[in-house]
Design a protein around this motif. Structure first.
Motif, PDB file in Angstrom:
ATOM      1  N   ARG A 115       0.809  -1.220   0.000  1.00 43.73           N
ATOM      2  CA  ARG A 115       0.000   0.000   0.000  1.00 43.73           C
ATOM      3  C   ARG A 115       0.848   1.280   0.000  1.00 43.73           C
ATOM      4  NH1 ARG A 115      -2.248   3.102  -1.564  1.00 43.73           N
ATOM      5  NH2 ARG A 115      -4.232   4.112  -1.110  1.00 43.73           N
ATOM      6  N   ASP A 116       2.007   1.214   0.694  1.00 45.77           N
ATOM      7  CA  ASP A 116       2.847   2.424   0.737  1.00 45.77           C
ATOM      8  C   ASP A 116       3.736   2.559  -0.498  1.00 45.77           C
ATOM      9  OD1 ASP A 116       4.276   0.202   1.396  1.00 45.77           O
ATOM     10  OD2 ASP A 116       5.563   1.220   2.855  1.00 45.77           O
ATOM     11  N   LYS A 117       3.709   1.542  -1.363  1.00 42.77           N
ATOM     12  CA  LYS A 117       4.569   1.609  -2.561  1.00 42.77           C
ATOM     13  C   LYS A 117       3.771   1.934  -3.825  1.00 42.77           C
ATOM     14  CE  LYS A 117       7.689  -2.009  -0.816  1.00 42.77           C
ATOM     15  NZ  LYS A 117       6.823  -2.727   0.127  1.00 42.77           N
ATOM     16  N   VAL A 118       2.462   1.810  -3.724  1.00 37.77           N
ATOM     17  CA  VAL A 118       1.650   1.990  -4.929  1.00 37.77           C
ATOM     18  C   VAL A 118       0.588   3.064  -4.701  1.00 37.77           C
ATOM     19  CG1 VAL A 118      -0.075   0.192  -4.380  1.00 37.77           C
ATOM     20  CG2 VAL A 118       0.433   0.704  -6.758  1.00 37.77           C
ATOM     21  N   THR A 119       0.387   3.893  -5.699  1.00 37.45           N
ATOM     22  CA  THR A 119      -0.660   4.920  -5.653  1.00 37.45           C
ATOM     23  C   THR A 119      -1.895   4.360  -6.356  1.00 37.45           C
ATOM     24  OG1 THR A 119       0.960   6.706  -5.680  1.00 37.45           O
ATOM     25  CG2 THR A 119      -1.277   7.258  -6.397  1.00 37.45           C
ATOM     26  N   ILE A 120      -3.033   4.461  -5.668  1.00 39.28           N
ATOM     27  CA  ILE A 120      -4.267   3.940  -6.271  1.00 39.28           C
ATOM     28  C   ILE A 120      -5.116   5.116  -6.743  1.00 39.28           C
ATOM     29  CG2 ILE A 120      -6.369   2.600  -5.887  1.00 39.28           C
ATOM     30  CD1 ILE A 120      -4.749   0.944  -3.842  1.00 39.28           C
ATOM     31  N   MET A 121      -5.326   5.150  -8.047  1.00 40.17           N
ATOM     32  CA  MET A 121      -6.133   6.209  -8.659  1.00 40.17           C
ATOM     33  C   MET A 121      -7.465   5.633  -9.115  1.00 40.17           C
ATOM     34  SD  MET A 121      -3.237   8.189 -10.913  1.00 40.17           S
ATOM     35  CE  MET A 121      -4.472   9.206 -11.720  1.00 40.17           C
ATOM     36  N   ILE A 122      -8.537   6.392  -8.937  1.00 41.46           N
ATOM     37  CA  ILE A 122      -9.851   5.901  -9.368  1.00 41.46           C
ATOM     38  C   ILE A 122     -10.559   6.946 -10.238  1.00 41.46           C
ATOM     39  CG2 ILE A 122     -10.090   4.438  -7.317  1.00 41.46           C
ATOM     40  CD1 ILE A 122     -12.181   6.445  -6.282  1.00 41.46           C
ATOM     41  N   GLY A 123     -11.464   6.447 -11.064  1.00 40.64           N
ATOM     42  CA  GLY A 123     -12.253   7.341 -11.901  1.00 40.64           C
ATOM     43  C   GLY A 123     -13.459   6.608 -12.469  1.00 40.64           C
ATOM     44  N   GLY A 124     -14.370   7.363 -13.048  1.00 39.16           N
ATOM     45  CA  GLY A 124     -15.565   6.771 -13.652  1.00 39.16           C
ATOM     46  C   GLY A 124     -16.818   7.497 -13.222  1.00 39.16           C
ATOM     47  N   ALA A 125     -17.890   7.221 -13.922  1.00 41.37           N
ATOM     48  CA  ALA A 125     -19.140   7.978 -13.748  1.00 41.37           C
ATOM     49  C   ALA A 125     -19.644   8.062 -12.307  1.00 41.37           C
ATOM     50  CB  ALA A 125     -20.214   7.407 -14.652  1.00 41.37           C
ATOM     51  N   PRO A 126     -19.696   6.965 -11.554  1.00 37.35           N
ATOM     52  CA  PRO A 126     -20.313   7.082 -10.218  1.00 37.35           C
ATOM     53  C   PRO A 126     -19.331   7.501  -9.131  1.00 37.35           C
ATOM     54  CG  PRO A 126     -19.852   4.775 -10.683  1.00 37.35           C
ATOM     55  CD  PRO A 126     -19.350   5.569 -11.863  1.00 37.35           C
ATOM     56  N   VAL A 127     -18.064   7.685  -9.477  1.00 39.41           N
ATOM     57  CA  VAL A 127     -17.017   7.881  -8.477  1.00 39.41           C
ATOM     58  C   VAL A 127     -16.795   9.376  -8.247  1.00 39.41           C
ATOM     59  CG1 VAL A 127     -14.628   7.330  -7.931  1.00 39.41           C
ATOM     60  CG2 VAL A 127     -15.965   5.763  -9.323  1.00 39.41           C
ATOM     61  N   SER A 128     -16.403   9.715  -7.041  1.00 37.73           N
ATOM     62  CA  SER A 128     -16.160  11.120  -6.704  1.00 37.73           C
ATOM     63  C   SER A 128     -14.947  11.210  -5.790  1.00 37.73           C
ATOM     64  CB  SER A 128     -17.375  11.699  -5.981  1.00 37.73           C
ATOM     65  OG  SER A 128     -17.539  11.021  -4.747  1.00 37.73           O
TER      66      SER A 128
END
Lengths: 371, 210
Positions: B169-182
């Motif tokens: 978890r401390d080595k990887v950045t988690i990015m999210i996106g998409g219509a229902p996401v904020s």
């Protein structure tokens, strides 16, 4: 309350009918019904009828304008999780049952112009597109006050069904004649069908489904709308108007703001469902465009998952002098999402009615108003 | 006009064949590979990305530009390793399990590549385990998750949990996106970055890797 055709058309055209219109366009999303049962909702609430929604009685005209492929869907694999099938366009499609209600194609029938020529007959006119035996019954319904609907294939959506989104977008540059031929064929058929049906049953509402936008904007811009879609719309809309149509409604989720002008110029005068989560703000749109077109939907469905105060704020913002008085059909901007409690939904309905000056729930009734 | 400017301008117009010819000419003229990449192809794609963000161009223009870029990078790839040109960073991307929508994910992928990032495309219907295992196996600095449905966005939270369980978890950045996401949802599930459009996602990814 059940609205008559005349009332509905007048309301859509900004003639205040003495009452605001408060509707539920689509009903609950998959999974919500079970959530509501567990929360003690009645079956009538789950069926939406307990909320005494506004709706207009409507009937589709007895004809088909889209693809008539002659292909029968085949289920290849059906499990509790998914269904793999061949659909009526010959596309292998997958439905994830726990997540979606609509299967998505895994492949598309048109990869080249030759592919299109092989299936072009799906879209050409044929008398079998019209159910002549049903015309009298539809006419009788219209005489009783039903609104008549006539749907035709989306100028973006139908080529997308044939090519896929990305290939269609590339074809606008690489093979524009292919897209033009598709849309000319579809327009020709829609008009021939209309001429045969609508001289017997007048047409009220021309309907088109596009779903061409996402949260960050439309998949195509004004240039593609003006070059490809608008000429197609204009042909069909001119014919529809000659048969009495007063409403041209377009269904598109997402943020359509950059293409509203182009679609309005092409004839669309009712947009829905006007999705706030994608940035659509019907108050600002009304401020900008005034009485140019009607908006149906526009209330943020996601707010219903939050606190009651959030619901109140959303309704207070959306229900205002700019939006009231005709030309707005107040409704959630799509299906009621999972995670909305029945308590919040009841609160939304009752508060919405109160703010719109409607009487408390008196009877029962609901019909989908997504058209 | 410099040939690199010509590459950039033709890429922006989606002229794939011309871009390919110009890149070959630039190589033949002895222009360094990294310069052709940065000042020709990536420069053009960066302009398209900005225009896309500002609604000056739309998906068709992005797609034809990305295709033109690919024509150019195909010629450059064999030369890049020899010249010691490295990607800005490495990202794995996919649409979450249960969700088959891919155009949003594909646009982000194109924008990431347009910023010089190496992208592992996991496709659609991708499980949380696959995201995390790929990040470990391929040494990705970023996991990008896309969802179009409210019924599938919960898988993003599973990705965060699996990354934590796997000790990355401390080595990887988690990015999210998409219509229902904020952004609120991003914070709620403990992901790192939410962006509302493909071009912003690419900008954020570059910031993470630089």
């Amino acid at each position: 309350m059940i609205w008559t055709r005349e009332q509905y058309i007048a309301h859509c055209n900004f003639e205040f009918t003495g009452r605001e219109m408060f509707c539920e366009l689509f009903g609950p999303l998959l999974q919500l019904e079970e959530e509501w049962r567990q929360q003690g909702a009645s079956e009538k609430e789950i069926a939406m009828t307990a909320f005494d929604w506004d709706y207009v009685l409507k009937t589709g005209l007895p004809c088909r304008t889209g693809a008539v492929t002659g292909l029968k869907p085949i289920i290849l694999e059906d499990t509790p999780d998914h269904t793999l099938s061949i659909d009526n366009m010959g596309r292998k499609s997958l439905l994830h049952k726990k997540a979606a209600t609509i299967p998505l194609p895994l492949e598309y029938p048109v990869k080249t112009a030759d592919d299109w020529l092989k299936i072009k007959h799906w879209y050409t006119f044929d008398e079998s597109r019209i159910d002549y035996g049903a015309i009298e019954s539809r006419k009788a319904l219209r005489d009783k006050g039903y609104l008549t609907l006539f749907s035709f294939p989306g100028g973006f959506d139908e080529p997308r069904q044939l090519l896929g989104e990305e290939e269609l977008c590339i074809a606008y540059y690489e093979d524009p004649e292919l897209i033009q031929d598709m849309l000319e064929t579809m327009a020709d058929t829609a008009i021939k069908v209309m001429e045969r049906v609508c001289d017997k049953v007048p047409l009220d509402n021309l309907c088109v489904h596009e779903d061409l936008a996402g949260k960050s904007g439309p998949l195509i811009g004004p240039a593609q709308v003006n070059e490809f879609v608008a000429p197609y719309y204009k042909k069909v809309w001119e014919a529809a108007k000659s048969f009495g149509a007063k409403i041209f409604s377009q269904d598109s989720d997402g943020n359509i703001e950059p293409v509203i002008d182009a679609f309005y110029d092409a004839g669309v005068n009712l947009f829905y469902p006007f999705e706030p989560a994608a940035g659509m703000d019907m108050v600002k749109t009304k401020q900008k465009y005034g009485k140019k077109f009607c908006i149906k939907g526009g209330i943020d469905k996601h707010v219903l998952r939050k606190e009651k105060e959030d619901i109140r704020k959303e309704l207070e913002y959306k229900i205002c002098d700019i939006t009231k008085g005709g030309g707005t059909i107040f409704a959630l901007d799509h299906r009621i999402p999972n995670g909305v409690s029945i308590e919040n939904y009841r609160y939304y309905v009752n508060l919405g009615r109160e703010m719109l000056g409607l009487p408390p729930i008196q009877g029962e009734g609901w019909q989908r108003m997504a058209f | 006009m410099s040939i690199l400017v010509e590459i950039s301008e033709n890429l922006q117009r989606g002229k794939a064949k011309v871009v390919k010819e110009l890149v070959q000419q630039a190589i033949d003229q002895g222009i360094p590979v990294e310069q052709i990449l940065n000042e020709g192809l990536l420069s053009g794609m960066s302009i398209i990305g900005e225009k896309f963000k500002n609604n000056e161009v739309y998906v068709p223009e992005v797609l034809v530009a990305a295709r033109a870029m690919n024509q150019g990078t195909q010629l450059l790839k064999p030369l890049m390793a020899a010249a010691g040109v490295k990607a800005v960073g490495k990202v794995c991307i996919g649409t979450v399990q249960g969700d088959l929508h891919d155009i949003g994910k594909n646009l982000v992928k194109m924008m990431l590549e347009g910023k010089g990032l190496e992208v592992v495309d996991l496709g659609t219907d991708v499980s949380a385990e696959t995201f995390v295992n790929t990040a470990i196996e391929q040494n990705c600095q970023i996991i990008c998750c896309s969802a179009l449905l409210t019924t599938t966005m919960n898988v993003m939270e599973d990705v965060v949990k699996k990354a934590t369980e796997a000790g990355i978890r401390d080595k990887v950045t988690i990015m999210i996106g998409g219509a229902p996401v904020s952004d609120d949802y991003c914070k709620k599930i403990g992901a790192d970055i939410y962006t509302s459009d493909a071009a912003s996602a690419a900008d954020a990814a570059v910031n993470v890797c630089s």
